[in-house]
Design a protein around this motif. Structure first.
Motif, mmCIF file in Angstrom:
data_model
loop_
_atom_site.group_PDB
_atom_site.id
_atom_site.type_symbol
_atom_site.label_atom_id
_atom_site.label_comp_id
_atom_site.label_asym_id
_atom_site.label_seq_id
_atom_site.Cartn_x
_atom_site.Cartn_y
_atom_site.Cartn_z
ATOM 1 N N GLY A 23 20.246 42.101 71.120
ATOM 2 C CA GLY A 23 21.205 41.697 70.094
ATOM 3 C C GLY A 23 22.266 40.732 70.590
ATOM 4 N N ASP A 24 22.043 40.132 71.777
ATOM 5 C CA ASP A 24 23.042 39.236 72.361
ATOM 6 C C ASP A 24 22.881 37.786 71.922
ATOM 7 O OD1 ASP A 24 24.246 41.306 73.794
ATOM 8 O OD2 ASP A 24 22.839 41.087 75.461
ATOM 9 N N ILE A 25 21.716 37.421 71.376
ATOM 10 C CA ILE A 25 21.498 36.070 70.863
ATOM 11 C C ILE A 25 20.775 36.171 69.525
ATOM 12 C CG2 ILE A 25 21.385 35.026 73.167
ATOM 13 C CD1 ILE A 25 18.348 34.844 72.807
ATOM 14 N N ARG A 26 20.759 35.086 68.800
ATOM 15 C CA ARG A 26 20.059 35.017 67.519
ATOM 16 C C ARG A 26 19.497 33.609 67.364
ATOM 17 N NH1 ARG A 26 25.340 34.937 67.204
ATOM 18 N NH2 ARG A 26 26.397 33.167 66.242
ATOM 19 N N LEU A 27 18.506 33.466 66.497
ATOM 20 C CA LEU A 27 17.972 32.147 66.204
ATOM 21 C C LEU A 27 19.052 31.300 65.538
ATOM 22 C CD1 LEU A 27 14.421 32.953 64.819
ATOM 23 C CD2 LEU A 27 14.903 31.443 66.749
ATOM 24 N N VAL A 28 19.165 30.052 65.952
ATOM 25 C CA VAL A 28 20.124 29.143 65.328
ATOM 26 C C VAL A 28 19.855 29.063 63.830
ATOM 27 C CG1 VAL A 28 20.861 26.736 65.184
ATOM 28 C CG2 VAL A 28 20.493 27.781 67.413
ATOM 29 N N SER A 29 18.591 29.169 63.449
ATOM 30 C CA SER A 29 18.224 29.036 62.039
ATOM 31 C C SER A 29 18.894 30.082 61.167
ATOM 32 C CB SER A 29 16.707 29.135 61.876
ATOM 33 O OG SER A 29 16.240 30.399 62.300
ATOM 34 N N SER A 30 19.260 31.222 61.762
ATOM 35 C CA SER A 30 19.857 32.292 60.959
ATOM 36 C C SER A 30 21.278 31.960 60.506
ATOM 37 C CB SER A 30 19.875 33.596 61.772
ATOM 38 O OG SER A 30 20.715 33.478 62.902
ATOM 39 N N SER A 31 21.898 30.956 61.122
ATOM 40 C CA SER A 31 23.270 30.593 60.744
ATOM 41 C C SER A 31 23.320 29.320 59.904
ATOM 42 C CB SER A 31 24.125 30.410 62.004
ATOM 43 O OG SER A 31 23.617 29.359 62.811
ATOM 44 N N ILE A 32 22.158 28.781 59.547
ATOM 45 C CA ILE A 32 22.090 27.557 58.748
ATOM 46 C C ILE A 32 21.864 27.905 57.280
ATOM 47 C CG2 ILE A 32 20.806 25.423 58.337
ATOM 48 C CD1 ILE A 32 19.980 25.476 61.291
#
Length: 207
Positions: free
Chosen positions: A77-86
């Motif tokens: 849970g320390d990173i996420r796909l950049v796409s999830s914030s677009i």
């Protein structure tokens, strides 16, 4: 079951459901391999992700090449796909779901040859897929000066940008580089724009 155990049971059930959801999502992501120079160093170097466990310097060449580090950080849970914030918008474009991104906020090899302002925020599925594959980048501070006569030139993120030759294979003419790669589509804006304005290049689109 005693009623006093219900809150504990509910919390445990919720935790297990969340854990299952994260693992299921992780299995659907193509993390790639560990061929990056920076693989297995405890930081994720794949620029498709963002978060606390990301490396400070991110390179496009490390896309899908730091699998072990990125998978571990994602599952923690320390990173996420950049796409999830677009905010991709919707699929109301005439050209939605055709395998190419028509939204001019993006750039990269997965873009359509002709981009229209009317498609901004209206080709969500195609553009999201391109970002998650690593083919597209979201242009947060899009440079509108890179548009001329209806042509979207993109950005200068190519390895060969600003070398006096146009490396974008959508163009043709005497100002072109000898070797052209699809990965340079929309990524040599300054050189290609200059060639078009000098009359040395013409826009032919993607074959």
């Amino acid at each position: 079951m005693s009623l006093r155990f219900l809150p504990v049971f509910s919390a445990l059930t919720f935790f297990l459901m969340m854990l299952f959801s994260v693992n299921a999502t992780a299995q659907s992501i193509d993390f790639g391999n560990d061929s990056s120079e920076w693989a297995n160093d405890g930081e994720c170097d794949d620029p498709r992700f963002e978060g606390d466990e990301m490396a400070v310097i991110l390179l496009d060449e490390d896309t899908k090449r730091d699998a072990t580090d990125c998978r571990a950080a994602y599952q923690a849970g320390d990173i996420r796909l950049v796409s999830s914030s677009i905010d991709y918008g919707d699929d109301t474009s005439e050209w939605a779901n055709d395998g190419e991104c028509d939204d001019p906020r993006f750039s990269g090899a997965g873009m359509a040859a002709t981009l229209l302002e009317s498609d901004r925020g209206h080709d969500a599925t195609d553009c999201r897929a391109g970002v998650e594959r690593g083919d597209l980048r979201f242009d947060t501070a899009q440079n509108t000066s890179q548009r001329s006569d209806g042509i979207y030139f993109g950005d200068d993120s190519s390895e060969w940008a600003n070398d006096g030759e146009c490396d974008d294979p959508r163009f043709a003419g005497e100002g072109m580089a000898a070797t052209l790669l699809d990965e340079d589509i929309n990524r040599d804006a300054s050189d290609c724009r200059a060639g078009v304005e000098r009359g040395e290049l013409r826009y032919k689109g993607v074959n």
